[in-house]
Write a protein that holds these residues in place. Sequence first.
Motif, PDB file in Angstrom:
ATOM      1  N   SER A   1       6.603  10.921 -12.531  1.00 58.04           N
ATOM      2  CA  SER A   1       6.477  11.515 -11.190  1.00 58.04           C
ATOM      3  C   SER A   1       5.618  10.634 -10.299  1.00 58.04           C
ATOM      4  CB  SER A   1       5.826  12.903 -11.257  1.00 58.04           C
ATOM      5  OG  SER A   1       6.606  13.777 -12.004  1.00 58.04           O
ATOM      6  N   GLN A   2       4.481  10.227 -10.832  1.00 58.84           N
ATOM      7  CA  GLN A   2       3.561   9.398 -10.044  1.00 58.84           C
ATOM      8  C   GLN A   2       4.208   8.070  -9.653  1.00 58.84           C
ATOM      9  OE1 GLN A   2       0.219  10.443  -9.222  1.00 58.84           O
ATOM     10  NE2 GLN A   2       0.617   8.816  -7.751  1.00 58.84           N
ATOM     11  N   LEU A   3       4.963   7.504 -10.573  1.00 59.83           N
ATOM     12  CA  LEU A   3       5.651   6.238 -10.285  1.00 59.83           C
ATOM     13  C   LEU A   3       6.614   6.400  -9.099  1.00 59.83           C
ATOM     14  CD1 LEU A   3       6.633   3.331 -10.897  1.00 59.83           C
ATOM     15  CD2 LEU A   3       8.142   4.310 -12.638  1.00 59.83           C
ATOM     16  N   LEU A   4       7.368   7.498  -9.106  1.00 54.77           N
ATOM     17  CA  LEU A   4       8.317   7.720  -8.007  1.00 54.77           C
ATOM     18  C   LEU A   4       7.581   7.984  -6.700  1.00 54.77           C
ATOM     19  CD1 LEU A   4      10.997   9.858  -9.852  1.00 54.77           C
ATOM     20  CD2 LEU A   4      11.210   7.498  -9.083  1.00 54.77           C
ATOM     21  N   ILE A   5       6.497   8.732  -6.782  1.00 50.64           N
ATOM     22  CA  ILE A   5       5.711   9.023  -5.574  1.00 50.64           C
ATOM     23  C   ILE A   5       5.144   7.728  -5.003  1.00 50.64           C
ATOM     24  CG2 ILE A   5       3.552  10.096  -4.779  1.00 50.64           C
ATOM     25  CD1 ILE A   5       4.263  12.408  -6.806  1.00 50.64           C
ATOM     26  N   ASP A   6       4.582   6.887  -5.857  1.00 52.31           N
ATOM     27  CA  ASP A   6       4.026   5.609  -5.385  1.00 52.31           C
ATOM     28  C   ASP A   6       5.117   4.732  -4.770  1.00 52.31           C
ATOM     29  OD1 ASP A   6       1.647   6.475  -6.370  1.00 52.31           O
ATOM     30  OD2 ASP A   6       1.438   4.954  -7.939  1.00 52.31           O
ATOM     31  N   THR A   7       6.274   4.693  -5.427  1.00 55.77           N
ATOM     32  CA  THR A   7       7.368   3.848  -4.951  1.00 55.77           C
ATOM     33  C   THR A   7       7.866   4.332  -3.590  1.00 55.77           C
ATOM     34  OG1 THR A   7       7.994   3.461  -7.248  1.00 55.77           O
ATOM     35  CG2 THR A   7       9.627   2.894  -5.576  1.00 55.77           C
ATOM     36  N   LEU A   8       8.045   5.641  -3.465  1.00 57.03           N
ATOM     37  CA  LEU A   8       8.533   6.192  -2.188  1.00 57.03           C
ATOM     38  C   LEU A   8       7.475   6.074  -1.094  1.00 57.03           C
ATOM     39  CD1 LEU A   8      10.458   9.242  -3.632  1.00 57.03           C
ATOM     40  CD2 LEU A   8      11.452   7.552  -2.071  1.00 57.03           C
ATOM     41  N   THR A   9       6.221   6.196  -1.471  1.00 48.83           N
ATOM     42  CA  THR A   9       5.147   6.048  -0.478  1.00 48.83           C
ATOM     43  C   THR A   9       5.180   4.636   0.090  1.00 48.83           C
ATOM     44  OG1 THR A   9       3.811   7.671  -1.650  1.00 48.83           O
ATOM     45  CG2 THR A   9       2.639   6.232  -0.119  1.00 48.83           C
ATOM     46  N   GLU A  10       5.396   3.689  -0.805  1.00 48.20           N
ATOM     47  CA  GLU A  10       5.516   2.287  -0.387  1.00 48.20           C
ATOM     48  C   GLU A  10       6.738   2.085   0.527  1.00 48.20           C
ATOM     49  OE1 GLU A  10       4.406  -1.872  -0.892  1.00 48.20           O
ATOM     50  OE2 GLU A  10       3.357  -0.051  -1.497  1.00 48.20           O
TER      51      GLU A  10
ATOM     52  N   ASP B   1      -3.286   4.975 -12.251  1.00 45.97           N
ATOM     53  CA  ASP B   1      -2.929   3.632 -11.831  1.00 45.97           C
ATOM     54  C   ASP B   1      -1.680   3.238 -12.622  1.00 45.97           C
ATOM     55  OD1 ASP B   1      -2.690   1.101 -11.105  1.00 45.97           O
ATOM     56  OD2 ASP B   1      -4.506   0.365 -12.091  1.00 45.97           O
ATOM     57  N   ILE B   2      -0.557   3.315 -11.945  1.00 46.38           N
ATOM     58  CA  ILE B   2       0.730   3.090 -12.596  1.00 46.38           C
ATOM     59  C   ILE B   2       0.887   1.639 -13.053  1.00 46.38           C
ATOM     60  CG2 ILE B   2       3.201   2.953 -12.011  1.00 46.38           C
ATOM     61  CD1 ILE B   2       2.172   5.720 -12.725  1.00 46.38           C
ATOM     62  N   SER B   3       0.171   0.743 -12.372  1.00 49.25           N
ATOM     63  CA  SER B   3       0.371  -0.686 -12.662  1.00 49.25           C
ATOM     64  C   SER B   3       0.034  -1.041 -14.118  1.00 49.25           C
ATOM     65  CB  SER B   3      -0.448  -1.540 -11.699  1.00 49.25           C
ATOM     66  OG  SER B   3      -1.820  -1.336 -11.934  1.00 49.25           O
ATOM     67  N   GLN B   4      -0.790  -0.219 -14.773  1.00 45.86           N
ATOM     68  CA  GLN B   4      -1.118  -0.510 -16.170  1.00 45.86           C
ATOM     69  C   GLN B   4       0.117  -0.449 -17.083  1.00 45.86           C
ATOM     70  OE1 GLN B   4      -3.510   2.723 -18.053  1.00 45.86           O
ATOM     71  NE2 GLN B   4      -2.917   3.938 -16.272  1.00 45.86           N
ATOM     72  N   TYR B   5       1.150   0.254 -16.633  1.00 45.91           N
ATOM     73  CA  TYR B   5       2.349   0.385 -17.462  1.00 45.91           C
ATOM     74  C   TYR B   5       3.463  -0.572 -17.061  1.00 45.91           C
ATOM     75  CZ  TYR B   5      -0.061   4.530 -19.092  1.00 45.91           C
ATOM     76  OH  TYR B   5      -0.995   5.376 -19.627  1.00 45.91           O
ATOM     77  N   ARG B   6       3.187  -1.349 -16.019  1.00 46.78           N
ATOM     78  CA  ARG B   6       4.211  -2.248 -15.506  1.00 46.78           C
ATOM     79  C   ARG B   6       4.286  -3.502 -16.377  1.00 46.78           C
ATOM     80  NH1 ARG B   6       5.032  -3.046  -9.457  1.00 46.78           N
ATOM     81  NH2 ARG B   6       6.178  -5.006  -9.296  1.00 46.78           N
ATOM     82  N   VAL B   7       5.476  -3.977 -16.656  1.00 47.97           N
ATOM     83  CA  VAL B   7       5.645  -5.204 -17.440  1.00 47.97           C
ATOM     84  C   VAL B   7       5.654  -6.397 -16.488  1.00 47.97           C
ATOM     85  CG1 VAL B   7       7.166  -6.493 -18.990  1.00 47.97           C
ATOM     86  CG2 VAL B   7       6.989  -3.989 -19.203  1.00 47.97           C
ATOM     87  N   PRO B   8       4.629  -7.248 -16.539  1.00 48.35           N
ATOM     88  CA  PRO B   8       4.620  -8.398 -15.632  1.00 48.35           C
ATOM     89  C   PRO B   8       5.802  -9.317 -15.959  1.00 48.35           C
ATOM     90  CG  PRO B   8       2.468  -8.101 -16.699  1.00 48.35           C
ATOM     91  CD  PRO B   8       3.447  -7.214 -17.412  1.00 48.35           C
ATOM     92  N   PRO B   9       6.503  -9.772 -14.927  1.00 47.00           N
ATOM     93  CA  PRO B   9       7.663 -10.644 -15.150  1.00 47.00           C
ATOM     94  C   PRO B   9       7.289 -11.850 -16.002  1.00 47.00           C
ATOM     95  CG  PRO B   9       7.523 -10.027 -12.849  1.00 47.00           C
ATOM     96  CD  PRO B   9       6.283  -9.505 -13.506  1.00 47.00           C
TER      97      PRO B   9
END
Length: 270
Positions: free
Chosen positions: A243-252, A3-11
């Motif tokens: 890698s997972q971050l890019l895959i998720d982003t491109l999938t979106e 779950d990539i969102s755990q590393y995302r910095v909330p604005p």
Amino acid sequence: MFDISQYRVPPGTLVSLDDHDPNAKVGFEGGKKEGKRALPKLNDRLYTLQRKLWAESRQKLLLVLQATDTGGKDGTIRNVFTGVNPQGVRVASFGKPTEEELAHDYLWRVHEHTPADGQITVFNRSHYEDVLVVRVRELVPKERWERRYHHINEFERMLTDEGTTIVKVYLNISKDEQRERLQKRLDNPDKNWKFRSGDLDDRKLWDKYQEAFEAMLSRTSTEYAPWYVVPANRKWYRNLVVSQLLIDTLTEMDPQFPEPEEDLDGIVVE
Ligand code: AMP
Ligand code: MG
């Protein structure tokens, strides 16, 4: 995989790097051996998505990579993009500005390297150096770099408004890990070329750099161009996360092969 969102910095949150463990490997059961084995499958998935992005040629992706010296930017690029079609991927590295670049505004040299339709571009360092090294080493007065967070947010808003998807990665290593990596550059003849004595001066400014990274993460993570703080002491885990971050982003982004020009059924090549 993760779950990539755990590393995302909330604005709008105030980031303290003390709260981010550079050794974390959340979401992955195995160790180094299993981690290295897991990468080729992600490389394949990235290749498949990139092929579609390139064929579709209507969307574009910018990955910004920032880190302290020895943070692993080069290794990330090498490992994550193994197997993609080089035609569709560009890497732009930003070192010390030339005289001509310095004679312009700091975004001048950056803009021309942003991706075109169908492309993925990686920024190996970026316009963020203008609020990192420039801030820490006081290369311009505070009142000038202070305004840049706002410029950068607006610049990135313009890019996304005009069709670029942006993701930004901060590779988070610890001070101890940096010591080991710098020492390897000194001890290993194959790595000597990467060492600059200036790296030791920068290491002395570790705390000031951490502060500058925290300000960058706190002030420029936006809904449209978010930062991810990626645990990067373990290189294999870092590769999997990016890698997972890019895959998720491109999938979106969901690129599609273009429709063929006409009905191809029944056409036989003589
Ligand atoms: P490297 O990535 O090891 O090739 O090093 C590039 C060097 O260029 C680093 O020491 C950066 O701090 C420096 N650099 C990159 N952008 C800027 C900038 N805008 N102003 C001053 N130094 C910069
Ligand atoms: Mg360097």
